[in-house]
Design a protein around this motif. Sequence first.
Motif, short mmCIF file in Angstrom:
data_model
loop_
_atom_site.label_atom_id
_atom_site.label_comp_id
_atom_site.label_asym_id
_atom_site.label_seq_id
_atom_site.Cartn_x
_atom_site.Cartn_y
_atom_site.Cartn_z
N LYS A 1 0.83 -1.22 0.00
CA LYS A 1 0.00 0.00 0.00
C LYS A 1 0.85 1.25 0.00
CE LYS A 1 -4.09 -2.04 2.19
NZ LYS A 1 -4.97 -2.06 3.38
N ASP A 2 1.95 1.23 0.76
CA ASP A 2 2.85 2.40 0.80
C ASP A 2 3.45 2.66 -0.58
OD1 ASP A 2 2.39 2.80 3.48
OD2 ASP A 2 4.18 1.71 4.16
N ILE A 3 3.84 1.60 -1.28
CA ILE A 3 4.42 1.76 -2.62
C ILE A 3 3.39 2.32 -3.59
CG2 ILE A 3 5.34 0.50 -4.62
CD1 ILE A 3 6.68 -1.43 -2.65
N ILE A 4 2.17 1.80 -3.54
CA ILE A 4 1.11 2.28 -4.44
C ILE A 4 0.85 3.77 -4.22
CG2 ILE A 4 -1.35 2.09 -5.00
CD1 ILE A 4 -1.13 -0.90 -4.28
N ILE A 5 0.75 4.17 -2.95
CA ILE A 5 0.50 5.58 -2.63
C ILE A 5 1.69 6.44 -3.04
CG2 ILE A 5 0.16 7.21 -0.72
CD1 ILE A 5 -1.37 4.92 0.72
N ASP A 6 2.91 5.94 -2.81
CA ASP A 6 4.12 6.68 -3.17
C ASP A 6 4.21 6.90 -4.68
OD1 ASP A 6 6.72 7.84 -2.35
OD2 ASP A 6 7.55 6.22 -3.56
N GLU A 7 3.62 5.99 -5.47
CA GLU A 7 3.62 6.13 -6.92
C GLU A 7 2.47 6.99 -7.43
OE1 GLU A 7 5.80 5.20 -9.24
OE2 GLU A 7 7.13 4.51 -7.63
N GLY A 8 1.75 7.62 -6.52
CA GLY A 8 0.73 8.60 -6.92
C GLY A 8 -0.66 8.04 -7.16
N PHE A 9 -0.93 6.85 -6.64
CA PHE A 9 -2.25 6.24 -6.84
C PHE A 9 -2.99 6.14 -5.52
CE2 PHE A 9 0.29 4.60 -10.40
CZ PHE A 9 -0.54 4.96 -11.47
N ILE A 10 -4.30 5.90 -5.62
CA ILE A 10 -5.17 5.81 -4.45
C ILE A 10 -5.73 4.39 -4.37
CG2 ILE A 10 -7.24 6.73 -3.31
CD1 ILE A 10 -6.86 9.26 -5.05
N ILE A 11 -5.70 3.80 -3.20
CA ILE A 11 -6.20 2.45 -3.00
C ILE A 11 -7.68 2.48 -2.67
CG2 ILE A 11 -5.99 0.35 -1.60
CD1 ILE A 11 -3.07 1.28 -1.04
N ASN A 12 -8.43 1.56 -3.26
CA ASN A 12 -9.84 1.41 -2.94
C ASN A 12 -9.96 0.39 -1.80
OD1 ASN A 12 -12.60 0.98 -2.82
ND2 ASN A 12 -12.87 0.87 -5.04
N PRO A 13 -10.17 0.85 -0.56
CA PRO A 13 -10.14 -0.07 0.58
C PRO A 13 -11.24 -1.13 0.55
CG PRO A 13 -10.97 2.09 1.25
CD PRO A 13 -10.45 2.23 -0.15
N SER A 14 -12.36 -0.83 -0.09
CA SER A 14 -13.47 -1.79 -0.13
C SER A 14 -13.17 -2.99 -1.01
CB SER A 14 -14.75 -1.09 -0.62
OG SER A 14 -14.60 -0.67 -1.97
N LYS A 15 -12.13 -2.90 -1.85
CA LYS A 15 -11.79 -4.00 -2.74
C LYS A 15 -10.48 -4.68 -2.38
CE LYS A 15 -14.37 -2.38 -6.78
NZ LYS A 15 -14.31 -2.08 -8.23
N THR A 16 -9.98 -4.41 -1.18
CA THR A 16 -8.79 -5.10 -0.69
C THR A 16 -9.22 -6.34 0.06
OG1 THR A 16 -7.54 -3.02 -0.46
CG2 THR A 16 -6.74 -4.92 0.77
N ARG A 17 -8.72 -7.51 -0.35
CA ARG A 17 -9.15 -8.75 0.29
C ARG A 17 -8.04 -9.80 0.23
NH1 ARG A 17 -12.16 -7.26 -3.96
NH2 ARG A 17 -11.84 -8.35 -5.93
#
Length: 388
Positions: free
Chosen positions: A216-232
């Motif tokens: 998650k830290d890498i994804i955010i650092d690359e300028g993207f937003i995580i959809n928490p409802s689809k993390t499983r």
Amino acid sequence: MKKDFTNSFILYSLDLPIIKDFESLSNSIGISKTMLYLLSKKPEMFYNSFYIFKRNGTKREINSPKYSLKLVQRWILAEILEKIKVTNESMAFRKGIGNGSKKNAEHHKYSLYLLQLDIKDFFTTIKRERVFYFFKSLGYNSLVSNILTNLCTYKGYLPQGGVCSPYISNLICYKLDKRLKGLSSKRDVLYTRYADDLTFSCDNKVILRKMESVIKDIIIDEGFIINPSKTRLLSPSSHKKVTGITVNDNKLKANKQLKKTVRAMIHNALVSGDYSKKNIIRGYISYIDSIEEGYVEKIKTYTNNLIEKDYKYFSETVEAFNKNKIFKDLNEMVYNENILMGIDDEYELHLFEQERYQFLKERRYIEEIIEETLQQTGATNQEDEFNF
């Protein structure tokens, strides 16, 4: 002050067209400078915008380029973008047999545990600035990079529906893929990305749990937003799906609801004589057959069995079926002229009418199923193309 110039050395090494100014870009594409100016400066004139429904009931905006802009974007895609390689972990929007939703699922079908994450608003998160610096990195000067960016973006970001958007998104995600691949390979974890869907798999649940926060830290650092409802995190006892394909028991299976919808669409077409969605039906069948080999033959058998029940079909629907066969080698439907003839008993006629009423009631239910599924996929909009 650093001088802005075209780096011909990089362009030559990548086999990209040498474009130094507005005129050379116009000549390379093969359109007039006036038209190129309008396309790059007045993009609102060259897009059709509409909405499709997501599964959660919200709407997704689609911006589809009109024909003139679409031709230019196709040129950019073929002559510039597709000459740049994307990562092996990027499975979507690529030519060839080594990628796609099926190949993406196959990578993970032998793993016991799956960790899945989703990037929120994937295309719209990739802003105009990132696209500009991408073209600059290829060796184009600021002027040419600006024009190319204007031709590929809309409203300040990559438009969903644009010809170049999918491949540009893969190229923009190059560093993201490399970082996540490096993290995964050190821990014997498999990683693939299908557009905005990221999948990690291995046989050790603890490793995936520990990796999740770093991912998650890498994804955010690359300028993207995580959809928490689809993390499983999925275990062997779960119904494991990768990009819509079931991967339980080391086998790939297509979505059950999709197969149910295909049968319902065929049934509805047969009894109504409406074959306006014939191409969509074929697209679905082709897609399912690519996952489950032999599905086409199963559908042919299903359709042939349906047309044998000729008590349900009248002359108009028989004629419509024979003119609009989904597959040419399907059996001919034969009209039974004795559907109502010989029913002179009032009780038998009453039973027939009851049967017909029940059939029409079932047909309305089938139509509701079809509409619900097509709304989820966006196929109800005629401007949405299904290319499986």
